[in-house]
Design a protein around this motif. Structure first.
Motif, mmCIF file in Angstrom:
data_model
loop_
_atom_site.group_PDB
_atom_site.id
_atom_site.type_symbol
_atom_site.label_atom_id
_atom_site.label_comp_id
_atom_site.label_asym_id
_atom_site.label_seq_id
_atom_site.Cartn_x
_atom_site.Cartn_y
_atom_site.Cartn_z
ATOM 1 N N GLU A 1 0.837 -1.210 0.000
ATOM 2 C CA GLU A 1 0.000 0.000 0.000
ATOM 3 C C GLU A 1 0.870 1.257 0.000
ATOM 4 O OE1 GLU A 1 -3.445 0.117 0.089
ATOM 5 O OE2 GLU A 1 -3.427 -2.058 -0.197
ATOM 6 N N HIS A 2 1.994 1.158 0.693
ATOM 7 C CA HIS A 2 2.926 2.281 0.844
ATOM 8 C C HIS A 2 3.372 2.838 -0.519
ATOM 9 C CE1 HIS A 2 6.088 4.659 2.701
ATOM 10 N NE2 HIS A 2 7.004 4.071 1.967
ATOM 11 N N CYS A 3 3.515 1.948 -1.487
ATOM 12 C CA CYS A 3 3.981 2.351 -2.821
ATOM 13 C C CYS A 3 2.954 3.265 -3.499
ATOM 14 C CB CYS A 3 4.244 1.117 -3.670
ATOM 15 S SG CYS A 3 5.083 1.476 -5.207
ATOM 16 N N GLY B 1 4.974 6.331 -3.611
ATOM 17 C CA GLY B 1 5.676 6.031 -4.856
ATOM 18 C C GLY B 1 7.131 5.657 -4.692
ATOM 19 N N ASP B 2 7.615 5.581 -3.415
ATOM 20 C CA ASP B 2 9.024 5.201 -3.254
ATOM 21 C C ASP B 2 9.198 3.668 -3.226
ATOM 22 O OD1 ASP B 2 7.977 4.817 -0.723
ATOM 23 O OD2 ASP B 2 9.548 5.926 0.328
ATOM 24 N N CYS B 3 8.078 2.941 -3.119
ATOM 25 C CA CYS B 3 8.043 1.484 -3.274
ATOM 26 C C CYS B 3 9.071 0.715 -2.442
ATOM 27 C CB CYS B 3 8.137 1.103 -4.752
ATOM 28 S SG CYS B 3 6.720 1.745 -5.664
ATOM 29 N N ASN B 4 9.258 1.163 -1.212
ATOM 30 C CA ASN B 4 10.134 0.412 -0.310
ATOM 31 C C ASN B 4 9.333 -0.110 0.889
ATOM 32 O OD1 ASN B 4 9.677 2.819 0.982
ATOM 33 N ND2 ASN B 4 11.826 3.272 1.411
ATOM 34 N N GLY B 5 8.078 -0.471 0.628
ATOM 35 C CA GLY B 5 7.199 -0.990 1.683
ATOM 36 C C GLY B 5 7.816 -2.171 2.404
ATOM 37 N N ALA C 1 10.848 -2.681 3.012
ATOM 38 C CA ALA C 1 11.913 -2.191 3.906
ATOM 39 C C ALA C 1 11.320 -1.655 5.208
ATOM 40 C CB ALA C 1 12.723 -1.095 3.206
ATOM 41 N N HIS C 2 10.200 -0.961 5.118
ATOM 42 C CA HIS C 2 9.528 -0.453 6.318
ATOM 43 C C HIS C 2 8.995 -1.602 7.178
ATOM 44 C CE1 HIS C 2 9.681 3.775 5.211
ATOM 45 N NE2 HIS C 2 9.257 3.464 3.995
ATOM 46 N N VAL C 3 8.413 -2.617 6.522
ATOM 47 C CA VAL C 3 7.861 -3.761 7.259
ATOM 48 C C VAL C 3 8.994 -4.516 7.973
ATOM 49 C CG1 VAL C 3 6.695 -6.001 7.019
ATOM 50 C CG2 VAL C 3 5.808 -4.003 5.811
HETATM 51 ZN ZN ZN Z 1 8.995 4.544 2.141
#
Ligand code: ZN
Length: 134
Positions: free
Chosen positions: A73-75, A79-83, A85-87
């Motif tokens: 969803e984060h993407c 738009g940085d599409c590093n979901g 990495a956050h998870v």
């Molecule tokens: Zn991010």
């Protein structure tokens, strides 16, 4: 105290035990606690036996838990599409506390402190170390 580390991103796992040990020794604190923190929401700090096989194992397992290719969803939002990495950062956590006894970090023989940079690009990370006497 702080120190900087250049990472390659993409779950780059780096042994930071020497830098943290040096700060603890310089603090002259004999008994206490050491807090190691990487301010950011795409990095992690943990301990591991820092050897090639386990480094690959940890990467493989994290890829199963929070795959890079999955749709997050984060993407859609940023738009940085590093979901992923956050998870991963939320699960591993970007800080760690280690006891200090006789002026040294209390770690097992094969236990090292590892910084993990999950982000999808190389980063310059600042690691904060707080040494507290108890
Ligand atoms: Zn991010």
């Amino acid at each position: 105290m702080k120190f900087s580390i250049s990472t390659k991103g993409f779950t780059d796992i780096i042994n930071i035990t020497p830098q943290v040990s040096e700060i603890v020794e310089k603090s002259k604190i004999k008994n206490g606690i050491c807090l190691i923190s990487c301010p950011g929401s795409t990095c992690g700090i943990t301990t591991i036996e820092y050897e090639e096989g386990l480094i690959r194992d940890l990467r493989r397992v994290l890829e199963k838990i929070a795959p890079m290719s999955e749709n997050y969803e984060h993407c859609k939002k940023w738009g940085d599409c590093n979901g992923y990495a956050h998870v991963r950062s939320a699960l591993i956590k970007p800080f760690l506390t280690v006891p200090i006894e006789d002026g040294k970090l209390v770690l097992g023989t094969w236990q090292q402190i590892a910084l993990i940079d999950f982000d999808n690009r190389p980063r310059e990370r600042e690691i904060m170390v707080k040494v507290i006497s108890t």
